[in-house]
Structure formats: structure tokens, C-alpha cells
Motif scaffolding. Structure first.
Motif, PDB file in Angstrom:
ATOM      1  N   ASP A   1      -3.684   7.376 -13.036  1.00  0.00           N
ATOM      2  CA  ASP A   1      -3.616   8.727 -12.853  1.00  0.00           C
ATOM      3  C   ASP A   1      -4.501   9.573 -13.672  1.00  0.00           C
ATOM      4  O   ASP A   1      -4.314  10.723 -13.728  1.00  0.00           O
ATOM      5  CB  ASP A   1      -2.107   9.334 -13.241  1.00  0.00           C
ATOM      6  CG  ASP A   1      -1.526   9.026 -14.432  1.00  0.00           C
ATOM      7  OD1 ASP A   1      -2.370   8.274 -15.385  1.00  0.00           O
ATOM      8  OD2 ASP A   1      -0.374   9.154 -14.906  1.00  0.00           O
TER       9      ASP A   1
ATOM     10  N   MET B   1       0.925  -1.064  -0.056  1.00  0.00           N
ATOM     11  CA  MET B   1       0.009   0.202   0.068  1.00  0.00           C
ATOM     12  C   MET B   1       0.966   1.313   0.023  1.00  0.00           C
ATOM     13  O   MET B   1       1.795   1.464   0.528  1.00  0.00           O
ATOM     14  CB  MET B   1      -0.964  -0.086   1.270  1.00  0.00           C
ATOM     15  CG  MET B   1      -1.743   1.316   1.238  1.00  0.00           C
ATOM     16  SD  MET B   1      -2.879   1.309   2.707  1.00  0.00           S
ATOM     17  CE  MET B   1      -3.601  -0.213   2.598  1.00  0.00           C
ATOM     18  N   GLN B   2       0.718   1.982  -0.822  1.00  0.00           N
ATOM     19  CA  GLN B   2       1.286   3.428  -0.963  1.00  0.00           C
ATOM     20  C   GLN B   2       1.075   4.312   0.051  1.00  0.00           C
ATOM     21  O   GLN B   2       0.158   4.065   0.965  1.00  0.00           O
ATOM     22  CB  GLN B   2       0.899   4.299  -2.287  1.00  0.00           C
ATOM     23  CG  GLN B   2       1.380   3.444  -3.519  1.00  0.00           C
ATOM     24  CD  GLN B   2       2.897   3.362  -3.789  1.00  0.00           C
ATOM     25  OE1 GLN B   2       3.470   4.382  -3.542  1.00  0.00           O
ATOM     26  NE2 GLN B   2       3.127   2.241  -4.379  1.00  0.00           N
ATOM     27  N   PRO B   3       2.157   5.113   0.645  1.00  0.00           N
ATOM     28  CA  PRO B   3       2.024   6.037   1.866  1.00  0.00           C
ATOM     29  C   PRO B   3       0.813   7.082   1.725  1.00  0.00           C
ATOM     30  O   PRO B   3       0.020   7.120   2.660  1.00  0.00           O
ATOM     31  CB  PRO B   3       3.561   6.710   1.712  1.00  0.00           C
ATOM     32  CG  PRO B   3       4.481   5.770   1.170  1.00  0.00           C
ATOM     33  CD  PRO B   3       3.577   5.025  -0.056  1.00  0.00           C
ATOM     34  N   THR B   4       0.708   7.281   0.344  1.00  0.00           N
ATOM     35  CA  THR B   4      -0.588   8.364   0.310  1.00  0.00           C
ATOM     36  C   THR B   4      -1.929   7.740   0.663  1.00  0.00           C
ATOM     37  O   THR B   4      -2.779   8.094   1.103  1.00  0.00           O
ATOM     38  CB  THR B   4      -0.430   8.934  -0.988  1.00  0.00           C
ATOM     39  OG1 THR B   4      -0.596   7.903  -2.103  1.00  0.00           O
ATOM     40  CG2 THR B   4       0.832   9.837  -1.320  1.00  0.00           C
ATOM     41  N   LEU B   5      -1.985   6.493   0.137  1.00  0.00           N
ATOM     42  CA  LEU B   5      -3.147   5.670   0.437  1.00  0.00           C
ATOM     43  C   LEU B   5      -3.435   5.343   1.886  1.00  0.00           C
ATOM     44  O   LEU B   5      -4.507   5.315   2.404  1.00  0.00           O
ATOM     45  CB  LEU B   5      -3.313   4.313  -0.388  1.00  0.00           C
ATOM     46  CG  LEU B   5      -4.250   3.584  -0.319  1.00  0.00           C
ATOM     47  CD1 LEU B   5      -5.585   4.267  -0.441  1.00  0.00           C
ATOM     48  CD2 LEU B   5      -4.472   2.126  -1.189  1.00  0.00           C
ATOM     49  N   ARG B   6      -2.188   4.766   2.539  1.00  0.00           N
ATOM     50  CA  ARG B   6      -2.276   4.749   4.100  1.00  0.00           C
ATOM     51  C   ARG B   6      -2.442   6.065   4.704  1.00  0.00           C
ATOM     52  O   ARG B   6      -3.521   5.859   5.837  1.00  0.00           O
ATOM     53  CB  ARG B   6      -0.973   4.475   4.496  1.00  0.00           C
ATOM     54  CG  ARG B   6      -0.703   2.853   4.095  1.00  0.00           C
ATOM     55  CD  ARG B   6       0.573   2.212   5.082  1.00  0.00           C
ATOM     56  NE  ARG B   6       1.640   2.964   4.959  1.00  0.00           N
ATOM     57  CZ  ARG B   6       2.525   2.658   4.023  1.00  0.00           C
ATOM     58  NH1 ARG B   6       2.649   1.651   3.153  1.00  0.00           N
ATOM     59  NH2 ARG B   6       3.986   3.811   4.017  1.00  0.00           N
TER      60      ARG B   6
ATOM     61  N   ARG C   1      -7.529   8.422  -3.799  1.00  0.00           N
ATOM     62  CA  ARG C   1      -6.296   7.862  -3.601  1.00  0.00           C
ATOM     63  C   ARG C   1      -6.364   6.321  -4.040  1.00  0.00           C
ATOM     64  O   ARG C   1      -5.435   5.732  -4.480  1.00  0.00           O
ATOM     65  CB  ARG C   1      -5.919   7.519  -2.157  1.00  0.00           C
ATOM     66  CG  ARG C   1      -5.463   9.197  -1.507  1.00  0.00           C
ATOM     67  CD  ARG C   1      -4.543   9.968  -2.499  1.00  0.00           C
ATOM     68  NE  ARG C   1      -4.075  11.185  -1.977  1.00  0.00           N
ATOM     69  CZ  ARG C   1      -3.371  11.937  -2.896  1.00  0.00           C
ATOM     70  NH1 ARG C   1      -2.587  11.666  -3.969  1.00  0.00           N
ATOM     71  NH2 ARG C   1      -2.986  13.248  -2.276  1.00  0.00           N
TER      72      ARG C   1
ATOM     73  N   GLU D   1      -4.049   4.391  -7.107  1.00  0.00           N
ATOM     74  CA  GLU D   1      -3.325   3.145  -7.186  1.00  0.00           C
ATOM     75  C   GLU D   1      -3.235   2.483  -8.312  1.00  0.00           C
ATOM     76  O   GLU D   1      -2.300   1.636  -8.867  1.00  0.00           O
ATOM     77  CB  GLU D   1      -3.812   1.989  -6.177  1.00  0.00           C
ATOM     78  CG  GLU D   1      -3.966   2.498  -4.788  1.00  0.00           C
ATOM     79  CD  GLU D   1      -2.502   2.324  -4.112  1.00  0.00           C
ATOM     80  OE1 GLU D   1      -1.947   1.363  -3.953  1.00  0.00           O
ATOM     81  OE2 GLU D   1      -1.819   3.291  -4.216  1.00  0.00           O
ATOM     82  N   SER D   2      -4.341   2.650  -9.363  1.00  0.00           N
ATOM     83  CA  SER D   2      -4.128   2.099 -10.815  1.00  0.00           C
ATOM     84  C   SER D   2      -4.211   2.872 -11.705  1.00  0.00           C
ATOM     85  O   SER D   2      -3.797   2.257 -12.922  1.00  0.00           O
ATOM     86  CB  SER D   2      -5.381   1.274 -10.697  1.00  0.00           C
ATOM     87  OG  SER D   2      -6.796   1.809 -10.568  1.00  0.00           O
TER      88      SER D   2
END
Length: 434
Positions: free
Chosen positions: A112, A1-6, A105, A109-110
Motif C-alpha cells: 500500500d 484476484m481482488q474485486p478492485t483488480l478485476r 491496482r 496487491e502486494s
């Protein structure tokens, strides 16, 4: 999981605390006040810091983003418990932003793609807004008004998404507060919200919003602005009002795209391939929205709402008149400055052609005919008033362009002034003569 999503997931969990408001009562602000204090002074490293820290927070060593988010939520909670903001709207304002950001967000993840990102924000925020209002109603044993909840959730999410497009991530507190206050206004004006009205409004505005973006007639921010304006106009005014609004956007967008390459060669083409941004949408439609809001408010005060129909139609007539004058009239040679009639180069502010003046009057007449057909308070003579008001608004735009338009008074401001002239002339003339 990307930091921005977390991080977005963490903010969504914090926002969920708003659901405790019906239980906490006047202490609804307390959880957010505690989080703000801990974020500002108690967490400078460790797992929590890593979860919530934005890039600017890491540089400064403090969770300023979380602090601002929590303080904004605490402020709205105080408005709800001490001033009169409905608790359901406090909850909606918090969760539409928190979960809207999470939805955006998740999409990121998939892909832009900016349109899909905005869609993720709107879907997640709207679902959270409806759920938040329903939860408050259930906890407080109040009726669950599904159509009203849907309208307010979608309107609030569109407001938040639009502000997020225009501002920065660090401005989430401003977005949350603005969303809460505007929802308060929308709730007060929406005296009656029916299922059919909301369903029709969503179907029509979302569909046209997608088409306008897909065809390149609007940017993402412009699309969000148009969908929000359309939703408010249908719910507060009706389908007839929306038809007048869409006559401007539809015909105006087509005229902007017409012979775009030739306009580009002549130096008169709109930027971004003619896609309308927020500034363009609001510059042309802000007065119209004020008119429909005043019309909705007139149901509660002793003012004849018909006068706002004329003001609304007059502002849209001025907007379309100016658009056709510029977009079609600019294709002809030998423009002259409206104030001195001196020859000027194509694209010069305040430069007009006789063909542009003719197209401008035809644009105002189109809006007047639509208003006559679909607005119940507009008479045949009233339609003439609207056409003349729109033409005078276009003329005011040209005069302002020739005299004061520049860095301090830009094109959007000139458009706003022109639509205001169209609205005032139409409304005052109708009031005096009809």
C-alpha cells in the motif's frame, strides 16, 4: 484476484477498444456509446455488474462509473473525428488512464506504499500510451516517431496520475477528458522532440522526483507535479530553463527543512513535515509553466521569445525570494507587519523581519545568477531586472498576506499572485529597457 483488480482489468479491456479508431473512422465513438447505453440502462445485476460495479454503483444499482468512462471516451472520439484532435492522442488519453489504473491496482496487491502505487500507474500508463500511439501509426501507415510518442505518453500519464491523486475514482471521466485536451496542447507546442532531449528529461526529472519524495521534500502529488513541470520545462524550454526551476525547488526545499523543529515550536513550520503538495508546487510554479508554454508558442507567432525567459526567471525569483524570506526570516524575533510596521507574532501573515528581507533578496539574486549563466537571452543588466522583479514579487506576497489572505484567498493564491508580479515586472522592465 481482488474485486478492485478485476474491475481495473475490465476497464482496461474497455479502454483497449480505442485502438479500433483508425479502422472505424468517424464511427470510433460508437463502441463506447453502446457500452455507455448498456451500462446505464441494461445491466443492473449479474456477472458484468459485479465486474464493473464500484461501491457507489452497488448502492444505486447502476454502473455509473462505466457509463461515465465510456461517455468520456466517446466524447474524445468525436473530438478526434469531427474537431481535429489527433486520433493517436485520443487513444493515448484513454489507454493511459485505463492501464494506469490497472498498474496501480496490480501494485496494490502486494503493497500500500503510495509512491510505489504512483509508480505502477506511471509505468503501466506510459507503456500503454506509447503502444497505443504506435498502433495507430501502424494502422494508419504513418511514421512511428518514438521520442515524440514517449514524451506525450509520459506527459499524459503524469497528468492523469496527478489528477487521480487530487480527485476521486468517480472523476475518471474528467481525468480522461482533461488528459486528452492537455495532450492536444502539448502536441501542438512540441514542434521538435529529440531522443536525447526526452531521455535527458526523463532521467533528470524522474531521478529528482524520487529524491524529493525519499527525502520528504514532496508528497506523492507534489512529486508528480514537480516531475510533470520539469518534463515540460526541459522539452519546451531546455536545460537552462530547468536549471532555473530546480534552483527554486532545491534551495527552497532545503530552506524548508532547515531547523524544522524550531520552526514547529515557533508555529511557523510547513505542514506535512515540510513536504510540498500539489497546491504548493502549482502556486509557486504555475506562472513559470505558463511562461514556458508561451515561449514554445512564440516559435510559431511573431513574438520575441526572450521576453518569456525574463518572465519565467522573474516568477521563479519571486518564488524563491518569498520562500527564503519566510523559512529563514521566520527564525528571527521581532517581526513587524509590512503595511503598518506594528510588532506582530511570528508566523503572522504579512509579518516581516529585516533578516527575512535580506534572505529574500539573496534568493532572488540566486535565480538571477542562474538565469544569467544558462538562459541565452538574459544579459547582465537583465539579471539585475530579474532580481529586482523577484524581490518586488516577494514584497507583494507580504502585502497581500497582511491585507487579504484568508479563507477566500489562501496561501497558494497569494503565492501565485506574487510570482505573477515577479514575472510581469521582470518582463515589462526588460521589454522597456533592454
Amino acid at each position: 484476484m481482488q474485486p478492485t483488480l478485476r474491475r481495473a482489468s475490465g476497464f482496461a479491456l474497455v479502454g483497449t477498444l480505442a485502438l479500433a479508431a483508425p479502422v472505424l473512422g468517424r464511427a470510433a465513438f460508437a463502441p463506447f456509446a453502446v457500452i455507455a447505453a448498456v451500462a446505464a440502462f441494461g445491466v443492473t445485476d449479474g456477472p458484468l455488474f459485479e465486474l464493473f460495479a464500484r461501491p457507489a454503483d452497488r448502492r444505486e444499482g447502476r454502473l455509473n462509473g462505466l457509463t461515465g468512462f465510456a461517455l468520456a471516451a466517446a466524447g474524445l472520439a468525436l473530438l478526434a473525428t469531427e474537431i481535429g484532435l489527433p486520433v493517436s492522442l485520443f487513444v493515448a488519453a484513454v489507454v493511459v488512464l485505463a492501464y494506469g489504473n490497472l498498474g496501480k491496482r496490480l501494485v496494490a496487491e502486494s503493497t500500500d506504499n503510495p509512491f510505489l502505487g504512483a509508480t505502477g500507474f506511471i509505468v503501466a500508463g506510459s507503456v500503454a500510451g506509447v503502444g497505443g500511439q504506435a498502433a495507430v501509426a501502424a494502422l494508419s501507415q504513418s511514421p512511428i516517431l518514438a521520442p515524440r510518442f514517449v514524451f506525450l505518453a509520459v506527459a499524459g500519464t503524469l497528468v492523469a496520475a496527478l489528477f487521480r491523486e487530487m480527485l476521486f475514482e468517480r472523476d475518471d471521466p474528467l481525468v480522461m477528458l482533461s488528459t486528452g485536451l492537455l495532450l492536444w496542447l502539448f502536441d501542438a507546442l512540441a514542434v521538435s522532440v529529440g531522443t536525447v532531449d526526452v531521455a535527458a528529461a526523463l532521467a533528470v526529472t524522474v531521478g529528482l522526483g524520487y529524491v524529493s519524495y525519499a527525502l520528504g521534500a514532496a508528497s506523492v502529488a507534489g512529486m508528480l507535479s514537480g516531475v510533470l513541470l520539469g518534463l515540460l520545462v526541459i522539452v519546451f524550454g531546455g536545460i537552462g530553463w530547468f536549471a532555473v526551476l530546480i534552483s527554486f525547488f532545491g534551495v527552497g526545499s532545503l530552506s524548508t527543512k532547515y531547523k524544522y523543529d524550531e520552526k514547529k515550536r515557533r508555529g511557523i513550520a510547513e505542514e506535512n513535515e515540510g513536504a510540498r503538495g500539489t497546491g504548493n508546487v502549482l502556486g509557486n510554479a504555475a506562472v513559470a509553466v505558463l511562461c514556458v508554454i508561451c515561449f514554445a508558442a512564440s516559435r510559431s507567432v511573431p513574438i520575441d521569445g526572450v521576453i518569456f525567459q525574463y518572465a519565467f526567471a522573474g516568477s521563479m525569483a519571486a518564488a524563491l525570494s518569498d520562500t527564503l524570506s519566510s523559512e529563514l526570516g521566520g527564525l528571527y524575533d521581532n517581526p513587524r507587519l509590512i503595511t503598518t510596521l506594528e510588532p506582530v507574532s511570528p508566523g503572522t501573515d504579512g509579518g516581516v523581519t529585516w533578516q527575512g528581507e535580506l534572505f529574500g533578496f539573496l534568493g532572488a539574486a540566486v535565480v538571477a545568477v542562474v538565469a544569467l549563466a544558462l538562459l541565452p537571452g538574459v544579459s547582465s543588466f537583465g539579471a539585475t531586472v530579474i532580481a529586482v522583479g523577484g524581490f518586488l514579487g516577494m514584497t507583494a506576497d507580504s502585502v497581500l498576506g497582511a491585507t487579504i489572505e484568508g479563507p477566500a484567498f489562501g496561501n497558494e493564491a497569494v503565492n501565485f499572485a506574487a510570482t505573477l508580479v515577479g514575472a510581469v515586472v521582470s518582463a515589462v522592465t526588460a521589454l522597456a529597457l533592454l
